[in-house]
Write an enzyme that holds these catalytic residues in place. Structure first.
Site, PDB file in Angstrom:
ATOM      1  N   THR A  72       0.855  -1.198   0.000  1.00 39.26           N
ATOM      2  CA  THR A  72       0.000   0.000   0.000  1.00 39.26           C
ATOM      3  C   THR A  72       0.882   1.237   0.000  1.00 39.26           C
ATOM      4  O   THR A  72       2.077   1.162   0.288  1.00 39.26           O
ATOM      5  CB  THR A  72      -0.857   0.084   1.277  1.00 39.26           C
ATOM      6  N   ASP A  73       0.298   2.364  -0.277  1.00 35.58           N
ATOM      7  CA  ASP A  73       1.002   3.614   0.009  1.00 35.58           C
ATOM      8  C   ASP A  73       0.900   3.863   1.520  1.00 35.58           C
ATOM      9  O   ASP A  73       0.182   3.165   2.254  1.00 35.58           O
ATOM     10  CB  ASP A  73       0.435   4.779  -0.814  1.00 35.58           C
ATOM     11  N   TYR A  74       1.624   4.867   1.950  1.00 35.60           N
ATOM     12  CA  TYR A  74       1.820   5.186   3.367  1.00 35.60           C
ATOM     13  C   TYR A  74       0.474   5.325   4.121  1.00 35.60           C
ATOM     14  O   TYR A  74      -0.303   6.227   3.825  1.00 35.60           O
ATOM     15  CB  TYR A  74       2.571   6.509   3.413  1.00 35.60           C
TER      16      TYR A  74
END
Ligand code: NOJ
Length: 739
Positions: free
Chosen positions: A277-279
């Site tokens: 995932t992104d952050y």
């Protein structure tokens, strides 16, 4: 029947994705507890500061306890070895960590920002840039980069336009492949390979109003036609990993979008890597209003096909219970861990967890003279000459007033996302020009931002003493990249006023621009004698700018993003639709503005040279083409100026009538050719039905019979078309699956 075709297509394409089980991975998986499995599904950032990396005790504990599969924002051979020791020597199973980092346009030696590098229209140069980044990053302890960013971006307000390849899907797909090849090399287990991570999946570039993280609401056709192809290209090129985007599409956040991840990426495209995932994207699904709490967000992400949770710690803390409660099958967790372990094995970490932790190698390769030379070469090729009435190249005997907030700057030159780059090691414009023996008198004049005009009078006095004024202006590096959207696209602060004051001296005025997005340059284009767009050119920017200003290199960069005349034209890109009322200046009720023309200030594909190229009209090898045939389109390009140069010869198509409307032009080919003064070359492109294909009314991919226009031209607005007929249609892929 159609459904059957889809299923068949899936099975054929998906078959390779069901890679044979790896015995080492299976054996390891067999030994793992659920907690250890969930541990592999997390990536945490180390905390580090400017003076060096440090690790918070909590992460150290997490690594020791096998609760982390990967770490990011940690590098250097020594530091990564120390962390790797914790995983390898202190955990029960000794599974090595994967070290990731945002190596976006170079690691220590910084190359031009990706948008600038794309303006080279040189896939070899782009691949080389990624290769050098990989060689340096892998020598500095890293295994994995969160790049390439392949988001098609058509809104210059969005700061992340700086990180991609511009507005065109077709060109963006070629560049995506080149960057994946460059990062990964031929062998993922080689010490100098860097796993790629294609991001941000998907359609992050379509954020409403250019505001970062904002909602995306586009049609399936727009998703498939414009935004997905570069991801497909990267997946086909073997990208090891993929990152989900922050945005929602049609109400579904990408991190919880099983259609995007399981159905399309894995099922249809056969992607075998893992998905991160992104952050904090899993946690953000709560604020999106898609998940009621962390536990539900974790379940949604896992079921959608996410393998690794960046920074939310939700897989770590909540997924175990969901497995026990049978809300998530254990098989889903096993598959995710399998994919992560498999990538660690492919990267060579099971054979040698320390293969990127060799200080001697780091010493040898980081910022080597060859790497700096490659960065300088890429930089000079990325610059786009937007205007020149003869003031450039500079005559070396002239006295130059070097003015503007970026004239002596180093830090901003390396741009945003400059990884482990050190701004102090960059070459400023002043240094680059001085090194060439130019007589310079320097005055800053003003800051990048703010309203202080206190330096104007000194700058004007300096200009008066000189033969020519070179103004180095633009944005600060931090004004593009993540969380850096702008609603105004002019030169920030009082820079335009300073330019006006310089112009009033009557001295010839050349503007050197540094910025991470298209700017609105209506005044500048009227009033400056020359404009050179240099983006953020990286470590060697100053030397590369000197190469071009002095004429040692004839600029050959071409825009990959449209420059609007006014923010109100945004989104504006070359491949728009015609509408039912195309512009007619004599008819009020046609599609236009009252206060600004429809066309951009500088179109896609545009860029000048110190020489002039002349094109003949395109000539066709035949008047028609059938589904299996090929058609050759040819034009002659001649250098009619006084200098040798390079031209980017571009091929555009328009499908005049379709089952759905088609853009006014679409890029389908280019060739970058050197031409000596007086030389001419015949440039040919071969078209087949594949080049004419698109997502049709029923969302199948294919070409439809009918008339096409074709241009061979120096940019998206120039040239005269030739017309040909496609005599029969062809289907290349069945309708895409429905969400
Ligand atoms: C957030 C950004 O959106 C993404 O591009 C980046 O890779 C991660 N942070 C990690 O730094």
């Amino acid at each position: 029947m159609k459904r059957l075709l889809v299923i068949l297509f899936f099975v054929v394409l998906a078959a390779p994705a069901l890679a044979r089980p790896d015995p080492d991975v299976e054996a390891l998986l067999g030994k793992m507890t659920l907690e250890e499995k969930l541990g592999q599904m997390n990536i945490f950032t180390s905390d580090w500061d400017q003076t060096g990396p440090t690790l918070r005790g909590q992460y150290q504990q997490d690594i020791r306890r096998g609760r982390v599969g990967a770490i990011f924002n940690a590098y250097t051979p020594e530091f990564t070895r120390k962390l790797q020791d914790l995983a390898v020597k202190e955990t029960r199973l000794g599974i090595p960590l994967l070290f990731g980092y945002d190596v976006i346009h170079g690691h220590r030696t910084i190359f031009p920002i990706p948008l600038g590098e794309a303006c080279t229209w040189d896939l070899g140069v782009i691949e080389k840039g990624a290769r050098v980044a990989a060689v340096e990053a892998s020598a500095d302890g890293l295994h994995w980069t969160f790049a390439p960013m392949v988001d098609v971006a058509r809104d210059p307000r969005w700061g992340r336009i700086a990180e991609g390849a511009g507005e065109d899907t077709w060109l963006g797909s070629q560049i995506a492949r080149a960057r994946v090849r460059g990062f990964q090399g031929n062998n993922l287990a080689a010490p100098d390979a860097l796993l790629a991570c294609v991001k941000h999946y998907a359609a992050y570039g379509a954020a409403q109003a250019g505001r970062d993280y904002h909602t995306v609401d586009i049609s399936m056709r727009e998703l498939w036609s414009t935004y997905l192809p570069p991801f497909q290209a990267a997946a086909e090129a073997g990208a090891a990993t993929c990152m989900t985007s922050f945005n929602e599409i049609d109400g579904v956040p990408s991190t919880g979008n099983g259609y995007l991840i399981n159905t399309v990426l894995r099922g249809l495209w056969g992607f075998k890597g893992f998905v991160v995932t992104d952050y904090t994207s899993i946690e953000e699904m709560i604020k999106h209003g898609f998940s009621k709490d962390a536990a539900e967000a974790g379940v949604q992400a896992a079921l959608a096909g996410v393998d690794m949770d960046m920074q939310s710690a939700i897989f770590l803390n909540d997924l175990g219970k969901a497995v026990q409660d049978r809300r998530v099958p254990l098989a889903v967790v096993d598959d995710a861990v399998r994919r992560i372990l498999r990538m660690k094995k492919l990267r060579g970490l099971f054979a040698n967890p320390y293969l990127c932790s060799d200080p001697a190698r780091a010493k040898r390769v980081l910022m080597s003279p060859e790497n700096r030379a490659a960065a300088r070469d890429a930089a000079k090729r990325s610059f786009v000459l937007l205007k020149n009435n003869g003031v450039l190249p500079l005559k070396p005997a002239l006295k130059v007033a070097l003015v503007g907030p970026l004239a002596e700057d180093r830090r901003n030159l390396i741009g945003n996302w400059s990884a482990a780059g050190d701004g102090n090691k960059a070459v400023s414009v002043r240094e680059g020009l001085s090194a060439r023996g130019l007589t310079l008198i320097v005055a800053k004049g003003c800051e990048i931002e703010g309203g202080d005009r206190g330096g104007f009078s000194a700058a004007v006095a300096t200009a008066k003493k000189a033969d020519v004024v070179v103004a180095v202006m633009g944005e600060a590096a931090a004004m593009s990249g993540e969380a850096a959207s702008r609603s105004r696209l002019d030169l920030p602060g009082v820079q335009r006023d300073l330019l006006a004051a310089l112009k009033a001296t009557g001295k010839p005025l050349a503007l050197i621009l540094m910025n991470g997005r298209p700017l609105v340059l209506d005044w500048e284009s009227e009033n400056c004698d020359a404009i050179l767009e240099t983006w953020f050119g990286g470590t060697e920017a100053g030397n590369a700018i000197a190469d071009v200003l002095l004429g040692d290199y004839n600029p050959a960069g071409r825009l990959v993003t449209t420059f609007p005349r006014a923010v109100g034209q945004v989104p504006i890109h070359y491949n728009m639709k015609n509408t039912g009322r195309p512009l007619d200046p004599t008819n009020k009720y046609t599609s236009k503005y009252l206060d600004v023309p429809n066309d951009p200030l500088y179109p896609f594909g545009f860029g000048l040279s110190y020489t002039t190229f002349q094109y003949t009209a395109p000539v066709l090898s035949a008047a028609s083409l059938d589904a299996r045939g090929a058609l050759r389109v040819t034009a002659t390009v001649r250098n009619i100026g006084k200098r040798d140069g390079e031209e980017v010869v571009q091929l555009y198509l328009c499908d005049r009538v379709g089952s759905v409307t088609r853009p006014v032009r679409e890029l389908r080919g280019f060739q970058k050719i050197p031409l000596k003064t007086g030389e001419q070359r015949t440039v040919s492109f071969t078209l087949t039905a594949k080049d004419l294909a698109f997502y049709r009314r029923d969302m199948s991919f294919g070409a439809e019979p009918g008339d096409f226009d074709v241009w061979i031209a120096p940019n998206a607005e120039a040239g005269v078309p030739a017309r040909f007929l496609l005599t029969e249609g062809v289907t290349l892929a069945p309708p895409v699956p429905k969400p």
